[in-house]
Design a protein around this motif. Structure first.
Motif, mmCIF file in Angstrom:
data_model
loop_
_atom_site.group_PDB
_atom_site.id
_atom_site.type_symbol
_atom_site.label_atom_id
_atom_site.label_comp_id
_atom_site.label_asym_id
_atom_site.label_seq_id
_atom_site.Cartn_x
_atom_site.Cartn_y
_atom_site.Cartn_z
ATOM 1 N N LEU A 156 4.220 0.406 15.404
ATOM 2 C CA LEU A 156 3.820 -0.014 14.070
ATOM 3 C C LEU A 156 4.958 0.281 13.096
ATOM 4 O O LEU A 156 5.785 1.164 13.341
ATOM 5 C CB LEU A 156 2.556 0.729 13.626
ATOM 6 N N GLU A 157 4.971 -0.431 11.976
ATOM 7 C CA GLU A 157 6.060 -0.277 11.020
ATOM 8 C C GLU A 157 5.547 0.165 9.659
ATOM 9 O O GLU A 157 4.492 -0.278 9.204
ATOM 10 C CB GLU A 157 6.826 -1.597 10.872
ATOM 11 N N ALA A 158 6.309 1.051 9.031
ATOM 12 C CA ALA A 158 6.037 1.470 7.660
ATOM 13 C C ALA A 158 7.321 2.033 7.073
ATOM 14 O O ALA A 158 8.165 2.571 7.803
ATOM 15 C CB ALA A 158 4.926 2.512 7.619
ATOM 16 N N GLU A 159 7.484 1.906 5.785
ATOM 17 C CA GLU A 159 8.590 2.564 5.080
ATOM 18 C C GLU A 159 8.217 4.027 4.905
ATOM 19 O O GLU A 159 7.114 4.336 4.448
ATOM 20 C CB GLU A 159 8.803 1.900 3.723
ATOM 21 N N VAL A 160 9.117 4.929 5.276
ATOM 22 C CA VAL A 160 8.839 6.361 5.219
ATOM 23 C C VAL A 160 9.800 7.004 4.221
ATOM 24 O O VAL A 160 11.026 6.882 4.368
ATOM 25 C CB VAL A 160 8.977 7.010 6.611
ATOM 26 N N VAL A 174 0.841 -1.195 0.000
ATOM 27 C CA VAL A 174 0.000 0.000 0.000
ATOM 28 C C VAL A 174 0.876 1.244 0.000
ATOM 29 O O VAL A 174 1.821 1.343 0.790
ATOM 30 C CB VAL A 174 -0.936 0.034 1.225
ATOM 31 N N PHE A 175 0.553 2.196 -0.875
ATOM 32 C CA PHE A 175 1.206 3.503 -0.858
ATOM 33 C C PHE A 175 0.271 4.502 -0.193
ATOM 34 O O PHE A 175 -0.890 4.636 -0.603
ATOM 35 C CB PHE A 175 1.514 3.995 -2.276
ATOM 36 N N ASP A 176 0.769 5.190 0.816
ATOM 37 C CA ASP A 176 0.027 6.278 1.465
ATOM 38 C C ASP A 176 0.681 7.580 1.024
ATOM 39 O O ASP A 176 1.731 7.963 1.540
ATOM 40 C CB ASP A 176 0.075 6.114 2.989
ATOM 41 N N GLY A 229 -2.341 -4.638 8.805
ATOM 42 C CA GLY A 229 -1.455 -5.677 8.295
ATOM 43 C C GLY A 229 -0.875 -5.419 6.929
ATOM 44 O O GLY A 229 -0.283 -6.318 6.314
ATOM 45 N N ALA A 230 -1.011 -4.206 6.412
ATOM 46 C CA ALA A 230 -0.475 -3.882 5.087
ATOM 47 C C ALA A 230 1.034 -3.628 5.161
ATOM 48 O O ALA A 230 1.582 -3.290 6.215
ATOM 49 C CB ALA A 230 -1.179 -2.653 4.531
ATOM 50 N N ARG A 231 1.687 -3.776 4.025
ATOM 51 C CA ARG A 231 3.086 -3.358 3.868
ATOM 52 C C ARG A 231 3.058 -1.937 3.318
ATOM 53 O O ARG A 231 2.866 -1.731 2.121
ATOM 54 C CB ARG A 231 3.830 -4.301 2.924
ATOM 55 N N VAL A 232 3.244 -0.973 4.200
ATOM 56 C CA VAL A 232 2.944 0.427 3.883
ATOM 57 C C VAL A 232 4.200 1.210 3.530
ATOM 58 O O VAL A 232 5.216 1.130 4.236
ATOM 59 C CB VAL A 232 2.232 1.119 5.070
ATOM 60 N N THR A 233 4.088 1.982 2.461
ATOM 61 C CA THR A 233 5.080 3.015 2.158
ATOM 62 C C THR A 233 4.391 4.358 2.330
ATOM 63 O O THR A 233 3.411 4.655 1.630
ATOM 64 C CB THR A 233 5.604 2.884 0.714
#
Length: 431
Positions: free
Chosen positions: A284-288, A241-243, A259-263
């Motif tokens: 929580l984890e996300a690529e920033v 998912v891209f935010d 549960g998404a793999r977020v950027t």
């Protein structure tokens, strides 16, 4: 009168100048003021409430001042602002008259405006006697709304709905939370109501960091309307998912919690610092990534894309009354062009078969419905995927005939209201 009492009014005067004459957003001006750190928490809270009240009630306040002046015309800017602070205290904050008047007079002396002490004293004493009666006779919602905004809302939604919007703006919004997991157990602990969509709503004030669950990262502050878009993707477990335009990160947290793999992408490195801080507190984890969402080209497209586009934020006036004072019609036109570019690129970032959600916290149709109409007319790769009442907890009032969320201040009054928001869900159907 204590030194801190006068110092707080002095800070408020500076902030009012920054917002009204320099068009600095209130939160930015507040955070940047060098003297705030020296004030006690209670005084800092008073400054915020005082300035917000002036911004929310500016039309009423200025009419009261004009009525109370012996001669037509308003005094110079700094004196006018001192009077505004005094009137807000006397009429809307129930400050004892002697405290409101005396501090305004002393502030004039402190700011090299001693020749105006008599004027300030006379005007505020008259308003102290007559202000409440006069204010009760005013058309508060209309007076406090810039003409261009009123006309745009009346044209878009009709007079009755526009009236509901401006009346809702007179009141501060309640405090809403999104829980990381099951919200039900937190309703009692936070003394909050559990709304149909899962949002927790607290009507009493308090220091957010001192509330139960803050340190353990159990929830974050997020308005009911702002919490809707991330709920509309369906099952996101394991999906990419891209935010886009992610700061301050409430929706990023929702997506990660699902549960998404977020950027999470934003062009402002400074604003992304807050996203990173929030994710750390929430565990929580996300690529920033710091990048321009209109030009960013990742190696592969995403299963889901959330575009919370930069906008005028006219739907968030209850929380940010400075929007009434700093936004202009030119801002809407510029933002609409930027939104169009972002939306076009967001389609490219979505895999065939994937879902794209576009949203703004604006009640200007140019930033919402019109954007989707134009996109669908020019790009056959996307189709509407209508939102259903069931997905909104049965809140049909905020769903338009095309299956888009169109919430307005004044709606859901029985639940405590909602911010203005637009959400459209699209499906990428073409290669």
């Amino acid at each position: 009168m204590t030194d801190t009492t006068l110092a707080a009014r002095g800070v408020a005067l500076d902030l009012l100048r920054d917002v009204l004459r320099k068009s600095v957003p209130f939160d930015d001006a507040f955070d940047a003021h060098p003297d705030l750190a020296g004030l006690e928490p209670r005084d800092r809270g008073f400054v915020r409430v005082l300035v917000a009240t002036v911004l929310r009630r500016l039309g009423q306040i200025d009419e009261l001042i004009q009525t109370s002046l012996a001669k037509p015309g308003l005094p110079k800017a700094a004196i006018h602002d001192m009077l505004r602070l005094g009137v807000a205290q006397l009429v809307f904050l129930n400050t004892p008259p002697h405290a409101a008047v005396d501090t305004a007079v002393e502030l004039a002396a402190q700011r090299n405006a001693a020749p105006y002490k008599g004027l300030i004293n006379a005007v505020l004493r008259r308003i102290g006697r007559e202000g409440a009666t006069l204010a009760a006779q005013q058309d508060a919602g209309r007076l406090n709304t810039p003409d261009w905004m009123w006309l745009s809302w009346r044209t878009a939604y009709g007079t009755a709905r526009a009236r509901g919007i401006v009346e809702a703006h007179l009141h501060e919004a309640p405090l809403d939370f999104t829980a990381k997991n099951d919200p039900a157990p937190w309703a009692e602990r936070l003394e909050a109501a559990l709304l149909p969509t899962g949002t927790l709503r607290r009507t009493t004030s308090g220091s957010v960091p001192e509330l139960p669950g803050f340190d353990e990262g159990a929830w974050w502050v997020q308005d009911l309307a702002a919490a809707l878009p991330a709920k509309l993707f369906g099952d996101l477990r394991g999906k990419r998912v891209f935010d886009l335009c992610a700061a301050p990160g409430g929706k990023t947290a929702q997506l990660a919690a699902q549960g998404a793999r977020v950027t999470a992408l934003d062009r402002s490195a400074k604003r992304l610092e807050r996203v990173t801080e929030n994710l750390a507190r929430l565990r929580l984890e996300a690529e920033v990534i710091t990048a321009d969402a209109a030009a960013w080209t990742p190696e592969e497209a995403a299963d889901a894309v959330l575009l919370d586009a930069p906008c005028s934020a006219t739907g968030a006036v209850r929380r940010h009354p400075d929007i009434l004072r700093v936004k202009t019609p030119d801002d809407i036109a510029k933002l609409a062009k930027a939104q169009g570019r972002l939306l076009a690129h967001a389609v490219d970032l979505t895999k065939p078969g994937g879902t794209l959600i576009y949203c703004t916290c604006s009640i200007q149709p140019e930033e919402g419905e019109a954007q989707i109409t134009r996109l669908l007319a020019r790009d056959a790769r996307v189709q509407r995927h209508p939102i259903t009442p069931h997905e909104l907890g049965g809140l049909t009032e905020i769903l338009n005939p095309l299956g888009e969320v169109r919430s307005l201040p004044g709606m859901l009054a029985d639940l405590g209201g909602i911010d203005g928001f637009f959400v459209s869900r699209l499906r990428r159907v073409g290669a």
